[in-house]
Design an enzyme around this catalytic site. Structure first.
Site, PDB file in Angstrom:
ATOM      1  N   PHE A 188       2.449  14.585  -3.393  1.00 32.88           N
ATOM      2  CA  PHE A 188       1.672  13.095  -3.108  1.00 32.88           C
ATOM      3  C   PHE A 188      -0.120  13.654  -3.786  1.00 32.88           C
ATOM      4  O   PHE A 188      -0.152  14.683  -4.248  1.00 32.88           O
ATOM      5  CB  PHE A 188       1.469  13.416  -1.993  1.00 32.88           C
ATOM      6  CG  PHE A 188       0.350  12.291  -1.362  1.00 32.88           C
ATOM      7  CD1 PHE A 188       1.119  10.812  -0.868  1.00 32.88           C
ATOM      8  CD2 PHE A 188      -0.886  12.110  -0.748  1.00 32.88           C
ATOM      9  CE1 PHE A 188       0.483  10.351  -0.616  1.00 32.88           C
ATOM     10  CE2 PHE A 188      -1.824  11.389  -0.704  1.00 32.88           C
ATOM     11  CZ  PHE A 188      -0.790   9.995  -0.262  1.00 32.88           C
ATOM     12  N   ASP A 224       3.527  20.647   2.827  1.00 31.30           N
ATOM     13  CA  ASP A 224       2.330  19.708   3.766  1.00 31.30           C
ATOM     14  C   ASP A 224       3.368  19.368   4.334  1.00 31.30           C
ATOM     15  O   ASP A 224       4.754  18.039   4.020  1.00 31.30           O
ATOM     16  CB  ASP A 224       2.067  18.687   2.340  1.00 31.30           C
ATOM     17  CG  ASP A 224       1.453  17.465   2.351  1.00 31.30           C
ATOM     18  OD1 ASP A 224       1.800  16.990   3.929  1.00 31.30           O
ATOM     19  OD2 ASP A 224       0.902  17.158   1.810  1.00 31.30           O
ATOM     20  N   TYR A 268      -1.656  11.237  11.969  1.00 29.69           N
ATOM     21  CA  TYR A 268      -1.051   9.183  11.765  1.00 29.69           C
ATOM     22  C   TYR A 268      -0.179   8.515  11.086  1.00 29.69           C
ATOM     23  O   TYR A 268       0.142   7.570  10.971  1.00 29.69           O
ATOM     24  CB  TYR A 268      -2.744   8.758  11.026  1.00 29.69           C
ATOM     25  CG  TYR A 268      -2.739   9.279   9.455  1.00 29.69           C
ATOM     26  CD1 TYR A 268      -1.843   8.782   8.900  1.00 29.69           C
ATOM     27  CD2 TYR A 268      -3.772  10.398   8.680  1.00 29.69           C
ATOM     28  CE1 TYR A 268      -2.600   8.638   7.266  1.00 29.69           C
ATOM     29  CE2 TYR A 268      -4.057  10.758   7.663  1.00 29.69           C
ATOM     30  CZ  TYR A 268      -3.050  10.136   6.990  1.00 29.69           C
ATOM     31  OH  TYR A 268      -3.522  10.807   5.935  1.00 29.69           O
ATOM     32  N   LYS A 269       0.772   9.259  10.757  1.00 33.24           N
ATOM     33  CA  LYS A 269       2.337   8.817  10.725  1.00 33.24           C
ATOM     34  C   LYS A 269       3.025   9.327  11.932  1.00 33.24           C
ATOM     35  O   LYS A 269       2.643   8.398  12.594  1.00 33.24           O
ATOM     36  CB  LYS A 269       2.985   9.220   9.331  1.00 33.24           C
ATOM     37  CG  LYS A 269       1.721   9.158   8.028  1.00 33.24           C
ATOM     38  CD  LYS A 269       2.606  10.397   7.205  1.00 33.24           C
ATOM     39  CE  LYS A 269       1.394  10.746   6.055  1.00 33.24           C
ATOM     40  NZ  LYS A 269       1.650   9.155   4.756  1.00 33.24           N
ATOM     41  N   ARG A 295       9.171   1.212   0.749  1.00 26.07           N
ATOM     42  CA  ARG A 295       9.535   2.423   1.198  1.00 26.07           C
ATOM     43  C   ARG A 295       9.754   1.526   2.687  1.00 26.07           C
ATOM     44  O   ARG A 295       8.787   0.669   3.186  1.00 26.07           O
ATOM     45  CB  ARG A 295       8.048   3.663   1.448  1.00 26.07           C
ATOM     46  CG  ARG A 295       8.561   4.239   0.445  1.00 26.07           C
ATOM     47  CD  ARG A 295       7.465   4.900   0.169  1.00 26.07           C
ATOM     48  NE  ARG A 295       5.876   5.237   0.888  1.00 26.07           N
ATOM     49  CZ  ARG A 295       5.127   5.584   1.113  1.00 26.07           C
ATOM     50  NH1 ARG A 295       5.806   7.203   0.690  1.00 26.07           N
ATOM     51  NH2 ARG A 295       4.403   5.918   1.857  1.00 26.07           N
TER      52      ARG A 295
HETATM   53  C1  LIG Z   1       2.362  13.933   1.874  1.00 23.74           C
HETATM   54  C2  LIG Z   1       0.722  13.633   2.269  1.00 23.74           C
HETATM   55  N1  LIG Z   1      -0.245  14.932   2.479  1.00 23.74           N
HETATM   56  C3  LIG Z   1      -1.153  14.027   2.031  1.00 23.74           C
HETATM   57  C4  LIG Z   1      -2.061  12.601   2.139  1.00 23.74           C
HETATM   58  C5  LIG Z   1      -3.107  12.065   2.708  1.00 23.74           C
HETATM   59  O1  LIG Z   1      -3.591  13.208   3.477  1.00 23.74           O
HETATM   60  P1  LIG Z   1      -5.488  13.270   3.994  1.00 23.74           P
HETATM   61  O2  LIG Z   1      -5.883  11.586   4.301  1.00 23.74           O
HETATM   62  O3  LIG Z   1      -5.501  13.555   5.957  1.00 23.74           O
HETATM   63  O4  LIG Z   1      -6.328  13.610   2.798  1.00 23.74           O
HETATM   64  C6  LIG Z   1      -0.971  11.738   2.816  1.00 23.74           C
HETATM   65  C7  LIG Z   1      -1.038  10.896   3.023  1.00 23.74           C
HETATM   66  O5  LIG Z   1      -0.148   9.541   3.245  1.00 23.74           O
HETATM   67  C8  LIG Z   1       0.550  12.050   2.346  1.00 23.74           C
HETATM   68  O6  LIG Z   1       1.543  11.200   2.534  1.00 23.74           O
END
Ligand SMILES: Cc1ncc(COP(=O)(O)O)c(C=O)c1O
Length: 409
Positions: A130, A198, A223-224, A368
């Site tokens: 990501f 992560d 939030y997911k 997705r």
């Molecule tokens: C795998 C992954 N890591 C990190 C994030 C983003 O995290 P944050 O916005 O809390 O920094 C996301 C957001 O969709 C994600 O899918």
């Protein structure tokens, strides 16, 4: 895992819904009429409890209780209290998880704290990870003058053989593939390196056992699949014994041992609490607190099993349409979403949205579909795939309005 027959008709899907042991959970959600929500992997929908908790926090604790609510409503302990509720969902112990900041900020704090303690101070990240994980790794390495290495997903296990810190998703945001955590942890332990997991696409969906696989550091979104609400705070896990060795590079006052002594000298709190830097967003914590209620008494393995079946149905129908399935066929190796490749991915997603079916798109060509098992039904997937079939077969996506790119895709 018991095998259930794959639905061959809508009635079969209806029969699976009638027999679904998770069916009751749907009532906990506030879902708009006429919407099939296949984006729980991006932003989980609101629950009745989450919105009620925000209302109580705003109207009673804030409006009436004012500053006293830090004590009377125990706002001050939200980071640990919420962390303790997330801990059993990821195989961590109470006191090892804190809720604070965003994943981006927590990756930075963890990586900066861990790097001085590993052999070979290289910070590694996969090149299809990501983006925030890649950017944070690059930014931190530049800031502290340490090497940063982008490695391929296939090569990351090997790269760990020489130590260093690897930032890695358990579930890939692209194709949903689940990593072999144990193999990575064994390699890191052997080489004197470390992994920051992560768990953004994992928590509340894939049963992971952080302690059992030897994981020491992790962070993830709430939030997911946890449905904590837009911009809900992230969580951060540090194994108890490891925590005392680490220094938070953002040593804020709420990570202090005794914040209300207001000392000029920083002394870290015990355990993971030292990674809480500043004041938590209480309204967001309240929403997350309500949202977590729906997980009480449920096993993550049951959630993953149902998500797997919903995903299998999607894959079977996509394959029948001749579509390019990018996610693993085997649901035990797949997180909560299924990715399909199509050069018209974006307009297809927009055409689905016009019919009330919400999916998302990731560049350059990936659609997705997320299968949150707590509110989705087999018929939802069946109907969504009917719509997809029609849109693809008759090229209904090829209308100018479906090609107009929104900022958020
Ligand atoms: C795998 C992954 N890591 C990190 C994030 C983003 O995290 P944050 O916005 O809390 O920094 C996301 C957001 O969709 C994600 O899918």
């Amino acid at each position: 895992m018991t095998t259930l027959p794959m639905p061959n008709a809508r009635e079969d899907a209806e029969a699976l819904d009638r027999a679904d042991p998770l069916a009751d959970a749907r009532d906990a959600f506030l879902l708009p009429e006429g919407i099939t929500y296949l984006v729980g992997h991006s932003l989980g929908p609101a629950t009745q409890k989450a919105t009620a908790r925000i209302e109580t926090t705003a109207q009673e604790e804030w409006a009436q209780g004012l500053v006293g609510s830090w004590n009377t409503a125990d706002w001050i302990h939200y980071p640990q209290a919420l962390g303790d509720r997330i801990a059993p969902l990821i195989g961590a112990k109470a006191g090892e998880v804190a809720v604070c900041d965003s994943v981006s900020v927590n990756l930075f704090k963890l990586a900066a704290a861990i790097l001085p303690l590993v052999r070979d101070k290289t910070l590694m990240v996969e090149d299809d990870e990501f983006p925030t994980d890649q950017y944070v790794a690059e930014g931190l390495a530049g800031l502290i003058g340490q090497p940063m290495q982008r490695v391929s997903r296939q090569g990351s296990l090997d790269a760990l053989q020489s130590g260093g810190v690897l930032i890695k998703s358990v579930v890939s945001y692209r194709d949903g593939l689940i990593a072999d955590m144990r193999a990575y942890e064994e390699a890191a332990a052997k080489a004197g390196g470390a992994i920051i997991w992560d768990l953004s696409h994992t928590v509340g969906m894939v049963p992971v056992a952080l302690h059992e696989v030897g994981a020491r550091f992790a962070t993830g979104c709430t939030y997911k699949y946890l449905n904590g609400g837009p911009g809900a705070p992230s969580f951060l896990f540090v194994q108890m014994e490891a925590a005392s060795l680490l220094s938070n590079p953002i040593p804020g006052w709420l990570g202090h041992k005794e914040p209300f002594v207001f000392s000029s000298r920083y002394e870290p709190a015990e355990g993971v609490q030292r990674f809480v830097a500043g004041t938590p967003g209480i309204l967001s914590c309240a929403a997350l607190s309500g949202a977590l209620d729906v997980f009480e008494g449920r096993r993550v393995s049951d959630l993953h099993e149902k998500a797997g079946r919903l995903g299998d149905l999607c894959i079977a129908r996509a394959q029948a349409l001749g579509l390019d399935v990018r996610s693993p066929d085997d649901c035990r190796k797949r997180g909560g979403h299924v990715s399909l490749g199509h050069e018209a991915g974006y307009p297809i997603v927009r055409a689905l949205a016009e019919r009330g079916i919400q999916a998302d798109f990731r560049t350059p060509d990936t659609i997705r579909f997320g299968f949150s098992p707590l509110f989705l039904r087999y018929v939802d997937v069946w109907d969504a795939m009917d719509a997809l079939a029609e849109i693809v077969r008759d090229r209904l996506w090829d209308e100018p309005r479906f090609h107009v790119r929104a900022k958020v895709t």
